[in-house]
Design a protein around this motif. Sequence first.
Motif, PDB file in Angstrom:
ATOM      1  N   GLY A 130       0.789  -1.228   0.000  1.00 49.22           N
ATOM      2  CA  GLY A 130       0.000   0.000   0.000  1.00 49.22           C
ATOM      3  C   GLY A 130       0.815   1.270   0.000  1.00 49.22           C
ATOM      4  N   VAL A 131       2.084   1.191   0.387  1.00 48.55           N
ATOM      5  CA  VAL A 131       2.924   2.390   0.414  1.00 48.55           C
ATOM      6  C   VAL A 131       3.425   2.690  -0.996  1.00 48.55           C
ATOM      7  N   GLN A 132       3.051   3.864  -1.495  1.00 44.37           N
ATOM      8  CA  GLN A 132       3.449   4.258  -2.838  1.00 44.37           C
ATOM      9  C   GLN A 132       4.779   4.981  -2.865  1.00 44.37           C
ATOM     10  N   ALA A 133       5.070   5.695  -1.787  1.00 48.59           N
ATOM     11  CA  ALA A 133       6.328   6.435  -1.711  1.00 48.59           C
ATOM     12  C   ALA A 133       6.658   6.727  -0.265  1.00 48.59           C
ATOM     13  N   ALA A 134       7.942   6.655   0.069  1.00 46.26           N
ATOM     14  CA  ALA A 134       8.423   7.016   1.403  1.00 46.26           C
ATOM     15  C   ALA A 134       9.598   7.973   1.225  1.00 46.26           C
ATOM     16  N   VAL A 135       9.484   9.166   1.784  1.00 47.33           N
ATOM     17  CA  VAL A 135      10.463  10.217   1.554  1.00 47.33           C
ATOM     18  C   VAL A 135      11.049  10.676   2.881  1.00 47.33           C
ATOM     19  N   GLN A 136      12.382  10.805   2.916  1.00 48.15           N
ATOM     20  CA  GLN A 136      13.035  11.343   4.108  1.00 48.15           C
ATOM     21  C   GLN A 136      12.900  12.862   4.103  1.00 48.15           C
ATOM     22  N   VAL A 137      12.118  13.383   5.030  1.00 48.90           N
ATOM     23  CA  VAL A 137      11.943  14.830   5.126  1.00 48.90           C
ATOM     24  C   VAL A 137      13.117  15.440   5.879  1.00 48.90           C
ATOM     25  N   SER A 138      13.507  14.796   6.944  1.00 50.28           N
ATOM     26  CA  SER A 138      14.699  15.169   7.710  1.00 50.28           C
ATOM     27  C   SER A 138      15.227  13.906   8.346  1.00 50.28           C
ATOM     28  N   GLY A 139      16.237  14.010   9.130  1.00 52.97           N
ATOM     29  CA  GLY A 139      16.796  12.813   9.738  1.00 52.97           C
ATOM     30  C   GLY A 139      15.823  12.047  10.594  1.00 52.97           C
ATOM     31  N   THR A 140      14.918  12.741  11.255  1.00 53.13           N
ATOM     32  CA  THR A 140      13.980  12.095  12.178  1.00 53.13           C
ATOM     33  C   THR A 140      12.542  12.108  11.687  1.00 53.13           C
ATOM     34  N   GLU A 141      12.304  12.539  10.459  1.00 53.18           N
ATOM     35  CA  GLU A 141      10.941  12.652   9.945  1.00 53.18           C
ATOM     36  C   GLU A 141      10.821  11.949   8.604  1.00 53.18           C
ATOM     37  N   VAL A 142       9.806  11.102   8.458  1.00 52.82           N
ATOM     38  CA  VAL A 142       9.562  10.356   7.228  1.00 52.82           C
ATOM     39  C   VAL A 142       8.129  10.590   6.784  1.00 52.82           C
ATOM     40  N   ARG A 143       7.953  10.922   5.524  1.00 54.14           N
ATOM     41  CA  ARG A 143       6.617  11.134   4.967  1.00 54.14           C
ATOM     42  C   ARG A 143       6.307  10.000   4.001  1.00 54.14           C
ATOM     43  N   CYS A 144       5.145   9.376   4.170  1.00 49.49           N
ATOM     44  CA  CYS A 144       4.740   8.252   3.327  1.00 49.49           C
ATOM     45  C   CYS A 144       3.419   8.557   2.634  1.00 49.49           C
ATOM     46  N   ARG A 145       3.317   8.148   1.392  1.00 44.65           N
ATOM     47  CA  ARG A 145       2.052   8.196   0.664  1.00 44.65           C
ATOM     48  C   ARG A 145       1.560   6.773   0.515  1.00 44.65           C
ATOM     49  N   ALA A 146       0.316   6.532   0.946  1.00 43.09           N
ATOM     50  CA  ALA A 146      -0.186   5.164   0.982  1.00 43.09           C
ATOM     51  C   ALA A 146      -1.652   5.116   0.591  1.00 43.09           C
ATOM     52  N   THR A 147      -2.087   3.954   0.112  1.00 42.79           N
ATOM     53  CA  THR A 147      -3.497   3.706  -0.196  1.00 42.79           C
ATOM     54  C   THR A 147      -3.983   2.531   0.628  1.00 42.79           C
ATOM     55  N   GLY A 148      -5.293   2.487   0.856  1.00 40.66           N
ATOM     56  CA  GLY A 148      -5.887   1.376   1.577  1.00 40.66           C
ATOM     57  C   GLY A 148      -5.553   1.389   3.059  1.00 40.66           C
ATOM     58  N   ALA A 149      -5.601   0.207   3.669  1.00 38.10           N
ATOM     59  CA  ALA A 149      -5.336   0.085   5.105  1.00 38.10           C
ATOM     60  C   ALA A 149      -3.876   0.427   5.403  1.00 38.10           C
ATOM     61  N   VAL A 150      -3.662   1.112   6.503  1.00 34.30           N
ATOM     62  CA  VAL A 150      -2.308   1.552   6.860  1.00 34.30           C
ATOM     63  C   VAL A 150      -1.804   0.881   8.135  1.00 34.30           C
ATOM     64  N   GLY A 151      -2.464  -0.216   8.540  1.00 33.81           N
ATOM     65  CA  GLY A 151      -2.067  -0.885   9.773  1.00 33.81           C
ATOM     66  C   GLY A 151      -0.632  -1.365   9.755  1.00 33.81           C
ATOM     67  N   GLU A 152      -0.211  -1.999   8.637  1.00 32.34           N
ATOM     68  CA  GLU A 152       1.161  -2.507   8.544  1.00 32.34           C
ATOM     69  C   GLU A 152       2.174  -1.377   8.569  1.00 32.34           C
ATOM     70  N   LEU A 153       1.823  -0.275   7.935  1.00 35.38           N
ATOM     71  CA  LEU A 153       2.708   0.889   7.944  1.00 35.38           C
ATOM     72  C   LEU A 153       2.890   1.421   9.358  1.00 35.38           C
ATOM     73  N   VAL A 154       1.804   1.543  10.092  1.00 32.73           N
ATOM     74  CA  VAL A 154       1.883   2.055  11.468  1.00 32.73           C
ATOM     75  C   VAL A 154       2.640   1.077  12.361  1.00 32.73           C
ATOM     76  N   ARG A 155       2.421  -0.228  12.165  1.00 31.96           N
ATOM     77  CA  ARG A 155       3.150  -1.216  12.970  1.00 31.96           C
ATOM     78  C   ARG A 155       4.648  -1.143  12.704  1.00 31.96           C
ATOM     79  N   THR A 156       5.025  -0.914  11.461  1.00 31.18           N
ATOM     80  CA  THR A 156       6.446  -0.776  11.134  1.00 31.18           C
ATOM     81  C   THR A 156       7.036   0.453  11.814  1.00 31.18           C
ATOM     82  N   ALA A 157       6.278   1.573  11.751  1.00 30.50           N
ATOM     83  CA  ALA A 157       6.766   2.798  12.389  1.00 30.50           C
ATOM     84  C   ALA A 157       6.927   2.613  13.890  1.00 30.50           C
ATOM     85  N   ALA A 158       6.053   1.788  14.494  1.00 32.01           N
ATOM     86  CA  ALA A 158       6.089   1.590  15.940  1.00 32.01           C
ATOM     87  C   ALA A 158       7.311   0.808  16.396  1.00 32.01           C
TER      88      ALA A 158
END
Length: 296
Positions: A239-267
């Motif tokens: 579901g993640v279409q793009a993940a971009v490093q905004v800064s060293g501690t900040e990541v911006r992701c563009r995603a479609t559909g359910a984002v549960g796996e994305l949030v679990r990874t971030a956790a």
Amino acid sequence: MNVISTRQLGKSYGKIAALHDLNLEVRPGEVYGLLGPNGAGKTTTLRLLIDVIRPTRGSITLFGSKMSPRLRGRIGYLPGDLVLYDRLTGADYLRFCGAVRAHPDLSEAFRLAKRLDLDLDRPAGELSKGNRQKLGIVQAFGHRPELVILDEPASGLDPLAQREFHSYVREYADGGGTVLFSSHVLSEVEQVADRVGILLAGSLVVEDTVMSLKANAMRELTFTFGEEVPAASFGDIPGVQAAVQVSGTEVRCRATGAVGELVRTAARFPLLNVTSHEPDLEDIFVHYTEEHGDDD
């Protein structure tokens, strides 16, 4: 039984195809919003449904039957290019419409006019654009039709009138009426429509509930961490279409559909904060316009 049903409906003007193989179904008690840019085929669709113009191919049924004089009395219609008799007052215009429809009971029309704060004693020629639009809306609903078809109904209405109109539409549908309307006002569609169809270059490219469209649309999430995290850690998540490093501690992701796996990874990392830009219908509309390369 659907209130509106079309099969492979098409309309051409010479070599120009205005509508392609439209399969549209509108259910009883539903508010259906038809979106699309100029030239997409919205007005053509509505005019075909009320038999103002005839299809080049395909079929239309309303209440399970083909259009007939008997069916016309069950339908209310607001055209996008509303024309009024300027010398008639609003009340006289409604009486004229009632006589044409053989529906002299104007109690509902007068109630709606009061809700919209419309002065029915003034000649139509003296009314502002917004008040002329209100009069058009009142005549469309005034004979208590089972189906109302509206072409850009909120055009010219002030915010208070829009809010009252939207409330009335929801009440009308909750009472069993059916509404099909076209609009460029995306927030309007989002507020009142049960389902949405997007027309692009004469073709229906997507149709779904507002909730489903938003759930499956592209959304943007920004994760803030307590330490540097590589954006590549989020690249292979479904579901993640793009993940971009905004800064060293900040990541911006563009995603479609359910984002549960994305949030679990971030956790798995020292996560401090998550912000999410939820898509609205405008985001969805632009997405489909760009995806289908519509130039109209």
